[in-house]
Motif scaffolding. Structure first.
Motif, mmCIF file in Angstrom:
data_model
loop_
_atom_site.group_PDB
_atom_site.id
_atom_site.type_symbol
_atom_site.label_atom_id
_atom_site.label_comp_id
_atom_site.label_asym_id
_atom_site.label_seq_id
_atom_site.Cartn_x
_atom_site.Cartn_y
_atom_site.Cartn_z
ATOM 1 N N GLN A 119 -2.402 -2.540 9.205
ATOM 2 C CA GLN A 119 -2.225 -2.253 7.808
ATOM 3 C C GLN A 119 -0.948 -3.121 7.180
ATOM 4 O O GLN A 119 -0.483 -3.191 5.929
ATOM 5 N N GLN A 124 1.325 -3.251 -0.263
ATOM 6 C CA GLN A 124 1.676 -1.771 -0.571
ATOM 7 C C GLN A 124 2.751 -1.896 -1.349
ATOM 8 O O GLN A 124 3.641 -2.839 -1.347
ATOM 9 N N PRO A 125 3.075 -0.698 -2.381
ATOM 10 C CA PRO A 125 2.043 0.506 -2.268
ATOM 11 C C PRO A 125 1.024 -0.050 -2.861
ATOM 12 O O PRO A 125 0.584 -1.011 -3.482
ATOM 13 N N PHE A 126 -0.291 0.846 -2.474
ATOM 14 C CA PHE A 126 -1.569 0.809 -3.023
ATOM 15 C C PHE A 126 -1.703 0.699 -4.659
ATOM 16 O O PHE A 126 -0.990 1.368 -5.203
ATOM 17 N N VAL A 178 2.444 7.452 2.613
ATOM 18 C CA VAL A 178 1.940 6.484 2.003
ATOM 19 C C VAL A 178 0.874 6.655 0.821
ATOM 20 O O VAL A 178 0.994 5.656 -0.058
ATOM 21 N N ALA A 182 1.338 5.515 -3.868
ATOM 22 C CA ALA A 182 0.383 4.730 -4.581
ATOM 23 C C ALA A 182 0.638 4.704 -6.133
ATOM 24 O O ALA A 182 1.435 5.706 -6.593
#
Length: 229
Positions: A119, A124-126, A178, A182
């Motif tokens: 990962q 990130q963030p998504f 996580v 997003a």
């Protein structure tokens, strides 16, 4: 902050609308940062949405990284593999040039460390996360009775291995932290039974009984629910 909800007349209308929303998230990420990332769920529900999204010619797919919200610890040759589902339905046509980062990293036992290491290559963030929901009230692999459910809901790290009575195979899952980071968060559900489950989840009760409540009750990231009969 209550989730927004969009209802559609049928599965195809929902798929096209969700694909349009997610395409917008990806294009905004690429315009702003030069790249975008997307985390998707498996199961039977998202296949039509995946196909609609893969056909979006307006997305610069070579700048998109796709990964999974959670995964059964099985090889992609298994019909139980979420990675296999994504490759067969989303990473096709125009979207075939997108980069895919699987959670399953090989071996017989779930390896959260290896999945976590993979990962690190995902921006990130998504830009968007698409969740599903089971009739037991699970989302991602946050299953009622999961042996590491508390860790999945509270850990600072990105990935947790989990086993649960209703999960079938051992799994790995992105953690709540996580997912809630997003930029856009969606819950995709279809059918009368799922909307009935949603109603129960929206009622009072412990998160542990219906872990999707952790998503529904949070106030960090606006959530949009997409539903059709």
């Amino acid at each position: 902050m209550r989730p927004a909800r969009r209802d559609f007349r049928d599965k195809q209308q929902l798929a096209e609308a969700l694909a349009g929303a997610v395409a917008g998230n990806l294009k905004a990420g690429i315009k702003s940062r030069g790249a975008a990332s997307l985390a998707v769920s498996g199961g039977s529900t998202p296949a039509r949405f995946f196909k609609a999204l893969s056909e979006r010619a307006d997305v610069p797919w070579d700048k998109v990284t796709v990964t999974l919200v959670d995964e059964r610890w099985v090889d992609e040759t298994s019909d139980r593999s979420n990675g296999r589902l994504v490759k067969a339905n989303l990473l096709q046509g125009r979207a075939a040039v997108a980069r895919f980062v699987p959670l399953y990293q090989g071996g017989t036992e779930p390896d959260a460390y290896a999945a976590c290491a993979a990962q690190r290559d995902v921006p990130q963030p998504f830009d968007a996360v698409i969740l599903g929901m089971g009739n037991d009230g699970h989302t991602a692999s946050f299953f009622p009775g999961g042996d590491t459910l508390a860790e999945a809901l509270t850990a600072e790290g990105p990935v947790v291995a989990i086993r649960a009575p209703g999960a079938g195979e051992p799994r790995v899952t992105l953690t709540l932290r996580v997912l809630l980071a997003a930029r856009a968060l969606y819950l995709h559900i279809e059918g009368g039974e799922k909307v009935e489950t949603l109603g129960k989840a929206e009622a009072e009760g412990p998160v542990e009984d219906m872990p999707v409540r952790a998503i529904l009750r949070q106030t960090q990231t606006p959530l949009t629910i997409y539903w059709c009969p």
